[in-house]
Design a protein around this motif. Structure first.
Motif, PDB file in Angstrom:
ATOM      1  N   LEU A 100      27.236 -46.012  -6.860  1.00 18.56           N
ATOM      2  CA  LEU A 100      28.271 -46.327  -7.846  1.00 18.56           C
ATOM      3  C   LEU A 100      28.872 -47.719  -7.653  1.00 18.56           C
ATOM      4  CD1 LEU A 100      30.158 -42.895  -7.941  1.00 18.56           C
ATOM      5  CD2 LEU A 100      28.461 -43.776  -9.579  1.00 18.56           C
ATOM      6  N   LEU A 101      28.974 -48.155  -6.409  1.00 12.80           N
ATOM      7  CA  LEU A 101      29.679 -49.400  -6.118  1.00 12.80           C
ATOM      8  C   LEU A 101      28.782 -50.496  -5.551  1.00 12.80           C
ATOM      9  CD1 LEU A 101      32.788 -47.788  -4.382  1.00 12.80           C
ATOM     10  CD2 LEU A 101      32.594 -48.553  -6.753  1.00 12.80           C
ATOM     11  N   GLY A 102      27.504 -50.232  -5.440  1.00 11.69           N
ATOM     12  CA  GLY A 102      26.592 -51.172  -4.795  1.00 11.69           C
ATOM     13  C   GLY A 102      26.590 -52.563  -5.394  1.00 11.69           C
ATOM     14  N   ASP A 103      26.632 -52.655  -6.695  1.00  8.01           N
ATOM     15  CA  ASP A 103      26.602 -53.965  -7.343  1.00  8.01           C
ATOM     16  C   ASP A 103      27.883 -54.762  -7.102  1.00  8.01           C
ATOM     17  OD1 ASP A 103      24.072 -53.541  -8.303  1.00  8.01           O
ATOM     18  OD2 ASP A 103      24.768 -52.714 -10.216  1.00  8.01           O
ATOM     19  N   VAL A 104      28.975 -54.072  -6.824  1.00  5.29           N
ATOM     20  CA  VAL A 104      30.241 -54.748  -6.582  1.00  5.29           C
ATOM     21  C   VAL A 104      30.191 -55.542  -5.275  1.00  5.29           C
ATOM     22  CG1 VAL A 104      32.708 -54.360  -6.131  1.00  5.29           C
ATOM     23  CG2 VAL A 104      31.528 -53.013  -7.870  1.00  5.29           C
ATOM     24  N   LEU A 105      29.481 -55.024  -4.286  1.00 10.21           N
ATOM     25  CA  LEU A 105      29.418 -55.665  -2.973  1.00 10.21           C
ATOM     26  C   LEU A 105      28.586 -56.939  -2.963  1.00 10.21           C
ATOM     27  CD1 LEU A 105      28.951 -52.565  -0.656  1.00 10.21           C
ATOM     28  CD2 LEU A 105      31.015 -53.911  -1.006  1.00 10.21           C
ATOM     29  N   GLY A 106      27.599 -57.037  -3.829  1.00 16.69           N
ATOM     30  CA  GLY A 106      26.717 -58.206  -3.812  1.00 16.69           C
ATOM     31  C   GLY A 106      25.567 -58.013  -2.832  1.00 16.69           C
TER      32      GLY A 106
ATOM     33  N   ASN B  71      25.523 -38.283   2.182  1.00 18.58           N
ATOM     34  CA  ASN B  71      25.505 -38.100   0.735  1.00 18.58           C
ATOM     35  C   ASN B  71      26.694 -38.755   0.046  1.00 18.58           C
ATOM     36  OD1 ASN B  71      23.078 -36.519  -0.050  1.00 18.58           O
ATOM     37  ND2 ASN B  71      23.821 -35.262   1.630  1.00 18.58           N
ATOM     38  N   ILE B  72      27.858 -38.720   0.656  1.00 20.19           N
ATOM     39  CA  ILE B  72      29.017 -39.412   0.073  1.00 20.19           C
ATOM     40  C   ILE B  72      28.778 -40.915   0.090  1.00 20.19           C
ATOM     41  CG2 ILE B  72      31.455 -39.989   0.483  1.00 20.19           C
ATOM     42  CD1 ILE B  72      31.844 -37.037   1.322  1.00 20.19           C
ATOM     43  N   SER B  73      28.241 -41.426   1.204  1.00 20.74           N
ATOM     44  CA  SER B  73      27.959 -42.864   1.295  1.00 20.74           C
ATOM     45  C   SER B  73      26.882 -43.290   0.298  1.00 20.74           C
ATOM     46  CB  SER B  73      27.520 -43.225   2.708  1.00 20.74           C
ATOM     47  OG  SER B  73      28.538 -42.945   3.631  1.00 20.74           O
ATOM     48  N   THR B  74      25.885 -42.446   0.111  1.00 19.80           N
ATOM     49  CA  THR B  74      24.834 -42.758  -0.864  1.00 19.80           C
ATOM     50  C   THR B  74      25.407 -42.804  -2.273  1.00 19.80           C
ATOM     51  OG1 THR B  74      23.160 -41.744   0.550  1.00 19.80           O
ATOM     52  CG2 THR B  74      22.605 -42.003  -1.784  1.00 19.80           C
ATOM     53  N   LEU B  75      26.250 -41.831  -2.593  1.00 13.37           N
ATOM     54  CA  LEU B  75      26.897 -41.829  -3.908  1.00 13.37           C
ATOM     55  C   LEU B  75      27.770 -43.063  -4.080  1.00 13.37           C
ATOM     56  CD1 LEU B  75      27.516 -40.440  -6.590  1.00 13.37           C
ATOM     57  CD2 LEU B  75      29.362 -39.197  -5.413  1.00 13.37           C
ATOM     58  N   ALA B  76      28.551 -43.395  -3.066  1.00 16.36           N
ATOM     59  CA  ALA B  76      29.401 -44.587  -3.144  1.00 16.36           C
ATOM     60  C   ALA B  76      28.551 -45.850  -3.305  1.00 16.36           C
ATOM     61  CB  ALA B  76      30.280 -44.703  -1.899  1.00 16.36           C
ATOM     62  N   GLY B  77      27.446 -45.912  -2.584  1.00 10.22           N
ATOM     63  CA  GLY B  77      26.561 -47.069  -2.713  1.00 10.22           C
ATOM     64  C   GLY B  77      25.941 -47.170  -4.088  1.00 10.22           C
TER      65      GLY B  77
END
Length: 181
Positions: free
Chosen positions: A84-90, A76-82
């Protein structure tokens, strides 16, 4: 809509797998409605595997709960991070992240491949899935490969003969670990 049968069959197979995990984990979890209801949320591949790899009941119980809760929280923490930050990674394919799930599955499977029979099951299923992937709709090759794995495992192709009454063949993994005859 064309993938609906494959999606339904895949979900059914996952459900059957989780029923089998639940049956196997029942003695580890113990009695009580609330305990079992909570454990149902954590009865997954990883918690079952870690639990059953332990030799004592207390270690099995601890392995189940620590793994299940750890994966739940981490997922769940990884899903939230993804989210919130998914677009930053490309593009995740640029990092090879599309292969991460397959690598994780292989890491879980690898310790089980110590005898001819598990290797035969894995190779047969992989060959069937690889051959059928270009010609069948998505999801179906995995279902057919699962059926092949069941047949190869059930018929004990390439495996040692059952011990039966005479005591021949390979000892049962759990009995061997626990020093039972």
């Amino acid at each position: 809509l064309a993938a609906a049968p494959a999606a339904i069959a895949s979900a059914a197979l996952l459900g059957v797998r989780n029923v089998a995990y639940g049956i196997r984990m029942s003695p580890v979890i113990g009695p009580g409605f609330w305990r079992r209801a909570a454990a149902a949320q954590f009865t997954i591949d990883e918690s079952t595997a870690v639990s059953l790899a332990q030799s004592g009941h207390r270690a099995r119980t601890l392995g189940f709960w620590v793994t299940g809760i750890g994966i739940y929280v981490g997922w769940n923490i990884s899903t939230l991070a993804g989210a919130l930050l998914g677009d930053v990674l490309g593009d995740p394919r640029a990092y090879g992240l599309d292969a991460a799930a397959a690598a994780a599955f292989l890491a879980l499977l690898w310790p089980r491949l110590r005898a001819r029979q598990p290797i035969a099951v894995g190779v047969a299923a992989a060959v069937v899935a690889t051959i059928l992937t270009p010609v069948l709709m998505p999801g179906l090759p995995v279902i057919v490969a699962a059926l092949v794995a069941i047949v190869v495992g059930w018929t004990n192709w390439l495996g040692a003969p059952d011990r039966g009454v005479s005591g021949e063949g390979e000892p049962d993994d759990v009995a061997e670990r626990e020093g039972l005859p």
